[in-house]
Design a protein around this motif. Sequence first.
Motif, mmCIF file in Angstrom:
data_model
loop_
_atom_site.group_PDB
_atom_site.id
_atom_site.type_symbol
_atom_site.label_atom_id
_atom_site.label_comp_id
_atom_site.label_asym_id
_atom_site.label_seq_id
_atom_site.Cartn_x
_atom_site.Cartn_y
_atom_site.Cartn_z
ATOM 1 N N GLU A 19 -35.444 -17.219 45.926
ATOM 2 C CA GLU A 19 -34.221 -17.723 45.310
ATOM 3 C C GLU A 19 -33.194 -16.618 45.063
ATOM 4 O O GLU A 19 -32.038 -16.893 44.742
ATOM 5 C CB GLU A 19 -34.542 -18.429 43.987
ATOM 6 N N ALA A 20 -33.603 -15.368 45.232
ATOM 7 C CA ALA A 20 -32.681 -14.239 45.056
ATOM 8 C C ALA A 20 -31.734 -14.079 46.242
ATOM 9 O O ALA A 20 -30.714 -13.409 46.113
ATOM 10 C CB ALA A 20 -33.457 -12.940 44.848
ATOM 11 N N ILE A 23 -28.071 -14.661 45.579
ATOM 12 C CA ILE A 23 -27.512 -13.623 44.696
ATOM 13 C C ILE A 23 -27.138 -12.404 45.533
ATOM 14 O O ILE A 23 -26.054 -11.838 45.375
ATOM 15 C CB ILE A 23 -28.522 -13.242 43.590
ATOM 16 N N LYS A 59 -29.086 -9.313 36.814
ATOM 17 C CA LYS A 59 -28.753 -10.663 37.285
ATOM 18 C C LYS A 59 -29.959 -11.336 37.948
ATOM 19 O O LYS A 59 -30.256 -12.502 37.673
ATOM 20 C CB LYS A 59 -27.577 -10.585 38.264
ATOM 21 N N ALA A 63 -31.987 -14.536 36.292
ATOM 22 C CA ALA A 63 -32.067 -15.796 37.031
ATOM 23 C C ALA A 63 -33.519 -16.213 37.192
ATOM 24 O O ALA A 63 -33.872 -17.394 37.003
ATOM 25 C CB ALA A 63 -31.389 -15.663 38.392
ATOM 26 N N ARG A 64 -34.366 -15.273 37.490
ATOM 27 C CA ARG A 64 -35.805 -15.575 37.658
ATOM 28 C C ARG A 64 -36.406 -16.049 36.335
ATOM 29 O O ARG A 64 -37.165 -17.029 36.310
ATOM 30 C CB ARG A 64 -36.529 -14.332 38.149
ATOM 31 N N LYS A 68 -34.188 -20.140 37.813
ATOM 32 C CA LYS A 68 -33.181 -20.492 38.817
ATOM 33 C C LYS A 68 -33.513 -19.882 40.151
ATOM 34 O O LYS A 68 -34.158 -18.912 40.285
ATOM 35 C CB LYS A 68 -31.806 -19.999 38.377
#
Length: 68
Positions: A19-20, A23, A59, A63-64, A68
């Motif tokens: 999911e990174a 980003i 960031k 998020a992790r 997210k």
Amino acid sequence: MVPFTKDTTIGELLVTYPEAAPILMEIGMHCLGCPSAQMETLGEAAMVHGIDADLLLEKINAARAAGK
């Protein structure tokens, strides 16, 4: 959950937390699939792209932690 660090490679990051990818893409790291990028650390990648590594890690880790 151990946070990612400047020594985490892009390959490790994307295997552990795919999911990174968005980003990294939004800050201009578009070479995520490149073989050499897989061995590059987040600290090295941030330096090459003129990005503050600490802010990038903050960031990604936030998020992790937020799922997210």
